[in-house]
Each structure stands twice: as structure tokens, then as C-alpha cells.
Design a protein around this motif. Sequence first.
Motif, PDB file in Angstrom:
ATOM      1  N   SER A   3      85.266 -21.450  51.898  1.00 36.32           N
ATOM      2  CA  SER A   3      84.353 -21.344  53.032  1.00 36.32           C
ATOM      3  C   SER A   3      84.272 -19.901  53.532  1.00 36.32           C
ATOM      4  CB  SER A   3      84.768 -22.281  54.157  1.00 36.32           C
ATOM      5  OG  SER A   3      86.050 -21.938  54.644  1.00 36.32           O
ATOM      6  N   ASP A   4      85.358 -19.140  53.436  1.00 39.62           N
ATOM      7  CA  ASP A   4      85.339 -17.738  53.861  1.00 39.62           C
ATOM      8  C   ASP A   4      84.379 -16.925  52.996  1.00 39.62           C
ATOM      9  OD1 ASP A   4      87.170 -18.184  55.882  1.00 39.62           O
ATOM     10  OD2 ASP A   4      88.876 -17.453  54.717  1.00 39.62           O
ATOM     11  N   PHE A   5      84.420 -17.140  51.695  1.00 39.59           N
ATOM     12  CA  PHE A   5      83.535 -16.363  50.833  1.00 39.59           C
ATOM     13  C   PHE A   5      82.086 -16.812  51.003  1.00 39.59           C
ATOM     14  CE2 PHE A   5      82.861 -19.044  47.018  1.00 39.59           C
ATOM     15  CZ  PHE A   5      81.732 -18.457  46.462  1.00 39.59           C
ATOM     16  N   GLU A   6      81.861 -18.094  51.262  1.00 46.16           N
ATOM     17  CA  GLU A   6      80.498 -18.556  51.530  1.00 46.16           C
ATOM     18  C   GLU A   6      79.961 -17.943  52.805  1.00 46.16           C
ATOM     19  OE1 GLU A   6      78.783 -22.522  51.500  1.00 46.16           O
ATOM     20  OE2 GLU A   6      80.125 -23.006  49.853  1.00 46.16           O
ATOM     21  N   ILE A   7      80.800 -17.860  53.815  1.00 43.25           N
ATOM     22  CA  ILE A   7      80.400 -17.234  55.082  1.00 43.25           C
ATOM     23  C   ILE A   7      80.039 -15.776  54.854  1.00 43.25           C
ATOM     24  CG2 ILE A   7      81.256 -16.473  57.335  1.00 43.25           C
ATOM     25  CD1 ILE A   7      82.832 -19.168  57.412  1.00 43.25           C
ATOM     26  N   GLU A   8      80.828 -15.082  54.042  1.00 44.32           N
ATOM     27  CA  GLU A   8      80.544 -13.676  53.729  1.00 44.32           C
ATOM     28  C   GLU A   8      79.216 -13.538  52.991  1.00 44.32           C
ATOM     29  OE1 GLU A   8      81.093  -9.466  53.297  1.00 44.32           O
ATOM     30  OE2 GLU A   8      81.659 -10.984  54.744  1.00 44.32           O
ATOM     31  N   VAL A   9      78.965 -14.408  52.014  1.00 46.89           N
ATOM     32  CA  VAL A   9      77.702 -14.377  51.273  1.00 46.89           C
ATOM     33  C   VAL A   9      76.539 -14.614  52.235  1.00 46.89           C
ATOM     34  CG1 VAL A   9      76.307 -15.597  49.539  1.00 46.89           C
ATOM     35  CG2 VAL A   9      78.678 -14.998  49.027  1.00 46.89           C
ATOM     36  N   LEU A  10      76.661 -15.588  53.103  1.00 55.50           N
ATOM     37  CA  LEU A  10      75.589 -15.894  54.057  1.00 55.50           C
ATOM     38  C   LEU A  10      75.386 -14.756  55.050  1.00 55.50           C
ATOM     39  CD1 LEU A  10      76.346 -19.666  54.658  1.00 55.50           C
ATOM     40  CD2 LEU A  10      74.435 -18.696  53.364  1.00 55.50           C
ATOM     41  N   ARG A  11      76.468 -14.107  55.465  1.00 48.69           N
ATOM     42  CA  ARG A  11      76.360 -12.968  56.384  1.00 48.69           C
ATOM     43  C   ARG A  11      75.568 -11.844  55.716  1.00 48.69           C
ATOM     44  NH1 ARG A  11      78.322  -8.121  57.043  1.00 48.69           N
ATOM     45  NH2 ARG A  11      79.816  -8.288  55.344  1.00 48.69           N
ATOM     46  N   LEU A  12      75.914 -11.555  54.466  1.00 49.93           N
ATOM     47  CA  LEU A  12      75.214 -10.501  53.741  1.00 49.93           C
ATOM     48  C   LEU A  12      73.738 -10.845  53.561  1.00 49.93           C
ATOM     49  CD1 LEU A  12      77.994  -9.703  51.143  1.00 49.93           C
ATOM     50  CD2 LEU A  12      77.137  -8.143  52.909  1.00 49.93           C
ATOM     51  N   ALA A  39      72.804 -19.100  42.395  1.00 46.30           N
ATOM     52  CA  ALA A  39      73.647 -19.753  43.398  1.00 46.30           C
ATOM     53  C   ALA A  39      73.436 -19.139  44.787  1.00 46.30           C
ATOM     54  CB  ALA A  39      75.119 -19.657  42.997  1.00 46.30           C
ATOM     55  N   VAL A  40      73.347 -17.818  44.843  1.00 47.13           N
ATOM     56  CA  VAL A  40      73.129 -17.138  46.127  1.00 47.13           C
ATOM     57  C   VAL A  40      71.748 -17.492  46.676  1.00 47.13           C
ATOM     58  CG1 VAL A  40      72.795 -14.853  47.181  1.00 47.13           C
ATOM     59  CG2 VAL A  40      74.787 -15.287  45.735  1.00 47.13           C
ATOM     60  N   ASP A  41      70.735 -17.523  45.803  1.00 46.41           N
ATOM     61  CA  ASP A  41      69.393 -17.925  46.244  1.00 46.41           C
ATOM     62  C   ASP A  41      69.424 -19.333  46.822  1.00 46.41           C
ATOM     63  OD1 ASP A  41      68.215 -15.531  45.474  1.00 46.41           O
ATOM     64  OD2 ASP A  41      67.438 -16.324  43.580  1.00 46.41           O
ATOM     65  N   GLU A  42      70.118 -20.239  46.142  1.00 45.97           N
ATOM     66  CA  GLU A  42      70.196 -21.633  46.597  1.00 45.97           C
ATOM     67  C   GLU A  42      70.944 -21.726  47.930  1.00 45.97           C
ATOM     68  OE1 GLU A  42      71.552 -25.486  47.376  1.00 45.97           O
ATOM     69  OE2 GLU A  42      72.967 -24.002  46.617  1.00 45.97           O
ATOM     70  N   MET A  43      72.034 -20.977  48.067  1.00 46.83           N
ATOM     71  CA  MET A  43      72.781 -20.973  49.337  1.00 46.83           C
ATOM     72  C   MET A  43      71.894 -20.470  50.472  1.00 46.83           C
ATOM     73  SD  MET A  43      76.510 -19.502  48.159  1.00 46.83           S
ATOM     74  CE  MET A  43      77.105 -19.228  49.805  1.00 46.83           C
ATOM     75  N   GLY A  44      71.175 -19.401  50.200  1.00 40.37           N
ATOM     76  CA  GLY A  44      70.289 -18.840  51.216  1.00 40.37           C
ATOM     77  C   GLY A  44      69.205 -19.810  51.627  1.00 40.37           C
ATOM     78  N   GLN A  45      68.599 -20.472  50.647  1.00 38.07           N
ATOM     79  CA  GLN A  45      67.551 -21.444  50.947  1.00 38.07           C
ATOM     80  C   GLN A  45      68.100 -22.608  51.753  1.00 38.07           C
ATOM     81  OE1 GLN A  45      65.846 -22.377  47.139  1.00 38.07           O
ATOM     82  NE2 GLN A  45      64.619 -20.514  47.098  1.00 38.07           N
ATOM     83  N   HIS A  47      70.387 -22.580  53.860  1.00 38.33           N
ATOM     84  CA  HIS A  47      70.686 -22.167  55.235  1.00 38.33           C
ATOM     85  C   HIS A  47      69.536 -21.401  55.880  1.00 38.33           C
ATOM     86  CE1 HIS A  47      74.881 -23.443  55.146  1.00 38.33           C
ATOM     87  NE2 HIS A  47      74.862 -23.090  53.883  1.00 38.33           N
ATOM     88  N   GLY A  48      68.358 -21.434  55.252  1.00 39.92           N
ATOM     89  CA  GLY A  48      67.196 -20.769  55.819  1.00 39.92           C
ATOM     90  C   GLY A  48      67.281 -19.255  55.794  1.00 39.92           C
ATOM     91  N   LEU A  49      68.041 -18.714  54.837  1.00 38.46           N
ATOM     92  CA  LEU A  49      68.228 -17.266  54.751  1.00 38.46           C
ATOM     93  C   LEU A  49      67.674 -16.690  53.465  1.00 38.46           C
ATOM     94  CD1 LEU A  49      71.922 -17.084  55.970  1.00 38.46           C
ATOM     95  CD2 LEU A  49      69.881 -16.492  57.266  1.00 38.46           C
ATOM     96  N   ALA A  50      66.732 -17.365  52.862  1.00 36.72           N
ATOM     97  CA  ALA A  50      66.197 -16.895  51.582  1.00 36.72           C
ATOM     98  C   ALA A  50      65.614 -15.502  51.745  1.00 36.72           C
ATOM     99  CB  ALA A  50      65.153 -17.855  51.058  1.00 36.72           C
ATOM    100  N   VAL A  51      66.051 -14.596  50.901  1.00 32.49           N
ATOM    101  CA  VAL A  51      65.548 -13.234  50.899  1.00 32.49           C
ATOM    102  C   VAL A  51      64.514 -13.138  49.792  1.00 32.49           C
ATOM    103  CG1 VAL A  51      66.159 -10.814  50.562  1.00 32.49           C
ATOM    104  CG2 VAL A  51      67.755 -12.342  51.728  1.00 32.49           C
ATOM    105  N   GLN A  52      63.328 -12.688  50.130  1.00 35.67           N
ATOM    106  CA  GLN A  52      62.272 -12.559  49.133  1.00 35.67           C
ATOM    107  C   GLN A  52      62.643 -11.487  48.128  1.00 35.67           C
ATOM    108  OE1 GLN A  52      59.658 -14.339  48.545  1.00 35.67           O
ATOM    109  NE2 GLN A  52      59.765 -15.621  50.347  1.00 35.67           N
ATOM    110  N   GLY A  53      62.444 -11.781  46.874  1.00 22.90           N
ATOM    111  CA  GLY A  53      62.670 -10.791  45.837  1.00 22.90           C
ATOM    112  C   GLY A  53      61.577  -9.749  45.866  1.00 22.90           C
ATOM    113  N   SER A  54      61.799  -8.660  45.167  1.00 24.02           N
ATOM    114  CA  SER A  54      60.788  -7.610  45.138  1.00 24.02           C
ATOM    115  C   SER A  54      60.212  -7.471  43.736  1.00 24.02           C
ATOM    116  CB  SER A  54      61.380  -6.297  45.637  1.00 24.02           C
ATOM    117  OG  SER A  54      62.548  -5.985  44.912  1.00 24.02           O
ATOM    118  N   GLY A  55      60.131  -8.578  43.023  1.00 27.19           N
ATOM    119  CA  GLY A  55      59.508  -8.566  41.709  1.00 27.19           C
ATOM    120  C   GLY A  55      60.408  -7.995  40.636  1.00 27.19           C
ATOM    121  N   CYS A  56      59.797  -7.578  39.560  1.00 26.42           N
ATOM    122  CA  CYS A  56      60.527  -7.090  38.393  1.00 26.42           C
ATOM    123  C   CYS A  56      61.366  -5.863  38.729  1.00 26.42           C
ATOM    124  CB  CYS A  56      59.533  -6.780  37.278  1.00 26.42           C
ATOM    125  SG  CYS A  56      60.317  -6.305  35.742  1.00 26.42           S
TER     126      CYS A  56
END
Length: 70
Positions: A3-12, A39-45, A47-56
Motif C-alpha cells: 500500500s505504501d508503494f501504491e500511495i507513492e505511485v498515486l502521489r506521483l 499497471a500505472v495507467d490502470e491505477m491512475g484510471q 483513482h481518477g488520476l489518469a495522465v494523458q500521454g503525449s503521443g509517440c
Amino acid sequence: DDSDFEIEVLRLLSEGKKIAAIKVYREQTSCGLKEAKDAVDEMGQRHGLAVQGSGCLGGIMAVLALGLLK
């Protein structure tokens, strides 16, 4: 602790630091780049924190940055 590492990923993610979040995920799980990114994309989604990619170019920069951060 998982849970600590998940919290860190979500914070970032909440700070818009997706590459750093992927790096933390990879360090904690020893998985590959694509698996970590997905996995990070899925975690973000989840929790409503999805970061848009910037393409290629964004993908290329992520790979380069992750390679340099090792």
C-alpha cells in the motif's frame, strides 16, 4: 508494504509525474516497462488520476528517461 508503494505511485501521478510513477512501480515489482506502464495507467484510471500521454514522442521520452534513471 504494497500500500505504501501504491500511495507513492498515486502521489506521483497526481503531480503529473507519470515517468517517475512507472519507475517506482518497476523498482517495486521488477516487471518490464510495458507491464509497469499499463499497471500505472490502470491505477491512475481507477483513482481518477489518469495522465494523458503525449503521443509517440512522449513514449520515446519515457523510454529514454527510464533508461537514464536506472
